[in-house]
Motif scaffolding. Structure first.
Motif, PDB file in Angstrom:
ATOM      1  N   CYS A  46     -14.504  60.616 -11.876  1.00  0.00           N
ATOM      2  CA  CYS A  46     -13.532  61.696 -12.024  1.00  0.00           C
ATOM      3  C   CYS A  46     -13.891  62.500 -13.274  1.00  0.00           C
ATOM      4  O   CYS A  46     -14.055  61.924 -14.353  1.00  0.00           O
ATOM      5  CB  CYS A  46     -12.123  61.151 -12.152  1.00  0.00           C
ATOM      6  SG  CYS A  46     -11.617  60.074 -10.783  1.00  0.00           S
ATOM      7  N   VAL A  47     -13.996  63.806 -13.115  1.00  0.00           N
ATOM      8  CA  VAL A  47     -14.376  64.688 -14.225  1.00  0.00           C
ATOM      9  C   VAL A  47     -13.312  65.762 -14.385  1.00  0.00           C
ATOM     10  O   VAL A  47     -12.949  66.434 -13.408  1.00  0.00           O
ATOM     11  CB  VAL A  47     -15.739  65.356 -13.972  1.00  0.00           C
ATOM     12  CG1 VAL A  47     -16.087  66.326 -15.107  1.00  0.00           C
ATOM     13  CG2 VAL A  47     -16.833  64.306 -13.826  1.00  0.00           C
ATOM     14  N   ILE A  48     -12.790  65.930 -15.592  1.00  0.00           N
ATOM     15  CA  ILE A  48     -11.798  66.963 -15.876  1.00  0.00           C
ATOM     16  C   ILE A  48     -12.512  68.195 -16.437  1.00  0.00           C
ATOM     17  O   ILE A  48     -13.253  68.096 -17.416  1.00  0.00           O
ATOM     18  CB  ILE A  48     -10.738  66.468 -16.868  1.00  0.00           C
ATOM     19  CG1 ILE A  48      -9.907  65.354 -16.242  1.00  0.00           C
ATOM     20  CG2 ILE A  48      -9.826  67.614 -17.309  1.00  0.00           C
ATOM     21  CD1 ILE A  48      -8.833  64.788 -17.159  1.00  0.00           C
ATOM     22  N   ALA A  49     -12.271  69.336 -15.805  1.00  0.00           N
ATOM     23  CA  ALA A  49     -12.832  70.597 -16.297  1.00  0.00           C
ATOM     24  C   ALA A  49     -11.857  71.309 -17.217  1.00  0.00           C
ATOM     25  O   ALA A  49     -12.259  72.026 -18.131  1.00  0.00           O
ATOM     26  CB  ALA A  49     -13.191  71.503 -15.115  1.00  0.00           C
ATOM     27  N   GLN A  50     -10.560  71.102 -16.985  1.00  0.00           N
ATOM     28  CA  GLN A  50      -9.529  71.784 -17.762  1.00  0.00           C
ATOM     29  C   GLN A  50      -8.245  70.969 -17.712  1.00  0.00           C
ATOM     30  O   GLN A  50      -7.852  70.480 -16.656  1.00  0.00           O
ATOM     31  CB  GLN A  50      -9.284  73.169 -17.163  1.00  0.00           C
ATOM     32  CG  GLN A  50      -8.331  74.063 -17.928  1.00  0.00           C
ATOM     33  CD  GLN A  50      -8.373  75.491 -17.404  1.00  0.00           C
ATOM     34  OE1 GLN A  50      -9.173  76.308 -17.846  1.00  0.00           O
ATOM     35  NE2 GLN A  50      -7.532  75.771 -16.438  1.00  0.00           N
ATOM     36  N   ALA A  52      -5.625  67.716 -19.107  1.00  0.00           N
ATOM     37  CA  ALA A  52      -5.734  66.318 -19.513  1.00  0.00           C
ATOM     38  C   ALA A  52      -4.886  65.454 -18.589  1.00  0.00           C
ATOM     39  O   ALA A  52      -3.939  65.928 -17.962  1.00  0.00           O
ATOM     40  CB  ALA A  52      -5.285  66.133 -20.963  1.00  0.00           C
ATOM     41  N   LYS A  53      -5.229  64.160 -18.534  1.00  0.00           N
ATOM     42  CA  LYS A  53      -4.544  63.229 -17.648  1.00  0.00           C
ATOM     43  C   LYS A  53      -4.418  61.868 -18.315  1.00  0.00           C
ATOM     44  O   LYS A  53      -5.270  61.487 -19.113  1.00  0.00           O
ATOM     45  CB  LYS A  53      -5.316  63.090 -16.323  1.00  0.00           C
ATOM     46  CG  LYS A  53      -4.602  62.282 -15.253  1.00  0.00           C
ATOM     47  CD  LYS A  53      -5.353  62.345 -13.929  1.00  0.00           C
ATOM     48  CE  LYS A  53      -4.580  61.685 -12.812  1.00  0.00           C
ATOM     49  NZ  LYS A  53      -5.280  61.782 -11.503  1.00  0.00           N
ATOM     50  N   ASN A  65      -9.676  64.065 -21.080  1.00  0.00           N
ATOM     51  CA  ASN A  65      -9.478  65.503 -20.922  1.00  0.00           C
ATOM     52  C   ASN A  65     -10.790  66.187 -20.574  1.00  0.00           C
ATOM     53  O   ASN A  65     -11.766  65.533 -20.191  1.00  0.00           O
ATOM     54  CB  ASN A  65      -8.870  66.097 -22.198  1.00  0.00           C
ATOM     55  CG  ASN A  65      -9.703  65.789 -23.435  1.00  0.00           C
ATOM     56  OD1 ASN A  65     -10.867  65.386 -23.330  1.00  0.00           O
ATOM     57  ND2 ASN A  65      -9.127  65.962 -24.604  1.00  0.00           N
ATOM     58  N   HIS A  66     -10.814  67.517 -20.717  1.00  0.00           N
ATOM     59  CA  HIS A  66     -12.015  68.268 -20.357  1.00  0.00           C
ATOM     60  C   HIS A  66     -13.207  67.778 -21.174  1.00  0.00           C
ATOM     61  O   HIS A  66     -13.083  67.502 -22.357  1.00  0.00           O
ATOM     62  CB  HIS A  66     -11.800  69.765 -20.585  1.00  0.00           C
ATOM     63  CG  HIS A  66     -11.466  70.118 -22.006  1.00  0.00           C
ATOM     64  ND1 HIS A  66     -10.197  69.993 -22.527  1.00  0.00           N
ATOM     65  CD2 HIS A  66     -12.236  70.571 -23.011  1.00  0.00           C
ATOM     66  CE1 HIS A  66     -10.208  70.371 -23.785  1.00  0.00           C
ATOM     67  NE2 HIS A  66     -11.428  70.721 -24.119  1.00  0.00           N
ATOM     68  N   ALA A  85      -1.135  70.884 -18.593  1.00  0.00           N
ATOM     69  CA  ALA A  85      -1.335  71.865 -17.531  1.00  0.00           C
ATOM     70  C   ALA A  85      -0.262  72.940 -17.644  1.00  0.00           C
ATOM     71  O   ALA A  85       0.840  72.685 -18.141  1.00  0.00           O
ATOM     72  CB  ALA A  85      -1.273  71.210 -16.155  1.00  0.00           C
ATOM     73  N   SER A  86      -0.578  74.133 -17.182  1.00  0.00           N
ATOM     74  CA  SER A  86       0.378  75.234 -17.132  1.00  0.00           C
ATOM     75  C   SER A  86      -0.068  76.199 -16.043  1.00  0.00           C
ATOM     76  O   SER A  86      -1.232  76.158 -15.612  1.00  0.00           O
ATOM     77  CB  SER A  86       0.439  75.965 -18.483  1.00  0.00           C
ATOM     78  OG  SER A  86      -0.775  76.662 -18.730  1.00  0.00           O
ATOM     79  N   PRO A  87       0.823  77.093 -15.566  1.00  0.00           N
ATOM     80  CA  PRO A  87       0.406  78.069 -14.556  1.00  0.00           C
ATOM     81  C   PRO A  87      -0.745  78.948 -15.024  1.00  0.00           C
ATOM     82  O   PRO A  87      -1.607  79.335 -14.222  1.00  0.00           O
ATOM     83  CB  PRO A  87       1.680  78.889 -14.328  1.00  0.00           C
ATOM     84  CG  PRO A  87       2.799  77.957 -14.682  1.00  0.00           C
ATOM     85  CD  PRO A  87       2.271  77.146 -15.838  1.00  0.00           C
ATOM     86  N   GLU A  88      -0.777  79.250 -16.310  1.00  0.00           N
ATOM     87  CA  GLU A  88      -1.853  80.086 -16.847  1.00  0.00           C
ATOM     88  C   GLU A  88      -3.145  79.300 -17.028  1.00  0.00           C
ATOM     89  O   GLU A  88      -4.252  79.830 -16.853  1.00  0.00           O
ATOM     90  CB  GLU A  88      -1.436  80.691 -18.194  1.00  0.00           C
ATOM     91  CG  GLU A  88      -0.228  81.605 -18.142  1.00  0.00           C
ATOM     92  CD  GLU A  88       1.075  80.834 -18.027  1.00  0.00           C
ATOM     93  OE1 GLU A  88       1.086  79.621 -18.409  1.00  0.00           O
ATOM     94  OE2 GLU A  88       2.061  81.400 -17.533  1.00  0.00           O
TER      95      GLU A  88
END
Length: 291
Positions: A46-50, A52-53, A65-66, A85-88
């Protein structure tokens, strides 16, 4: 990570999980911080580009995170939560599923000394992305633009990803689960069987025998790999599968309880509520209303 972010965002235009034209590769997008969600990770990268989890394994918490990756070497019941995370600026990530035969094939073709005598490591690791691993991931992602090339070139891109992953600082831990004769591989073999037969009664003595270990040694190794006892592991498998069945069908909670191996509907309801926060039917109604 700019190119990876742009490519995932272009394909995953709505929140959720998108299975790509290469079935082992999924893209995930979330525009908001999520509630904790129990699930079962298959062996995967699993790779995060943007964003955090946070991932909970047993009582352990893993945040990444990224620029980081998470690797699961066996089936693991986890609880995942998007925490940035956010809509933007949505959370964007990818998940590439693999199996240990693919890892073993890479090991056999590389100049790596096999050490099967180590104690089994944790089956979930987090590490920083190396430049070679990042570029290998990009080779696979770029192939999504040329679907006709996927059947021929994707297997080579995946092989490159696994090779580069084994070269990172956590590579040796992952490698142990593929090496025949290692304790990690013996535990992985038992875990595979538990996932196939999770609804059947479990006897630790029988599992230890399948792993070729004493009961005490098996118990210790299993907990080292999964951060859970065999009974806790089976319980999480059963409850997670029960929730999938309840969400996908019109079955009642009692019949599902028996279907996943519970002998008492009361015990099932109690343990389900403890894991998911609400009794089965109320939890399913809440989930469907949210959708």
């Amino acid at each position: 990570m700019t190119e990876l972010t742009e490519r995932i965002e272009r394909i995953a235009v709505q929140d959720g999980t998108i299975v790509t034209a290469y079935p082992a590769l999924s893209l995930i997008r979330s525009s908001d911080i999520s509630a904790p969600v129990p699930a079962v990770y298959k062996p995967s990268l699993c790779v995060i580009a943007q964003g955090a989890k946070r991932v909970m394994l047993g009582l352990e918490s893993y945040c990444y995170n990224h620029g980081s990756y998470l690797a699961a070497s066996v089936h693991l019941p986890i609880t995942g939560q998007v925490i940035e995370a956010s809509p933007e600026t949505p959370y964007l990530s990818l998940q590439l599923q693999f199996d240990m035969d693919q890892i073993l094939d890479v090991i056999q073709q590389s100049n790596v000394t096999e050490n099967t005598g180590q104690e089994p490591p944790r089956a979930l690791v987090i590490s920083r992305m190396s430049d070679p691993l990042h570029e290998a991931v990009m080779h696979l992602i770029r192939l999504l633009d040329t679907p006709d090339d996927l059947p021929v070139l994707a297997p080579y891109a995946v092989r490159e990803i696994l090779y580069r992953m084994l070269q990172t600082e956590q590579g040796d831990s992952i490698r142990q689960f593929a090496l025949l004769g290692s304790r990690a591989h013996q535990i992985a073999h038992v875990i595979e069987g538990m996932n196939l037969h999770y609804a059947e009664p479990m006897r630790v003595e029988k599992l230890a025998q399948a792993a070729g270990m004493s009961k005490s040694s098996f118990f210790a190794c299993f907990k080292e790999v999964t951060a859970m006892t065999p009974l806790q592991y089976q319980k999480r498998l059963r409850l997670t599968e029960a929730r999938k069945i309840l969400l996908a069908t019109t079955s009642d909670a009692t019949s599902v309880a028996y279907q996943v191996g519970y002998e008492s509907a009361t015990q099932f309801n109690r343990e389900y509520a403890r894991l998911f926060g609400q009794p089965p039917i109320r939890d399913v109604h809440r989930f469907r209303e949210t959708i």
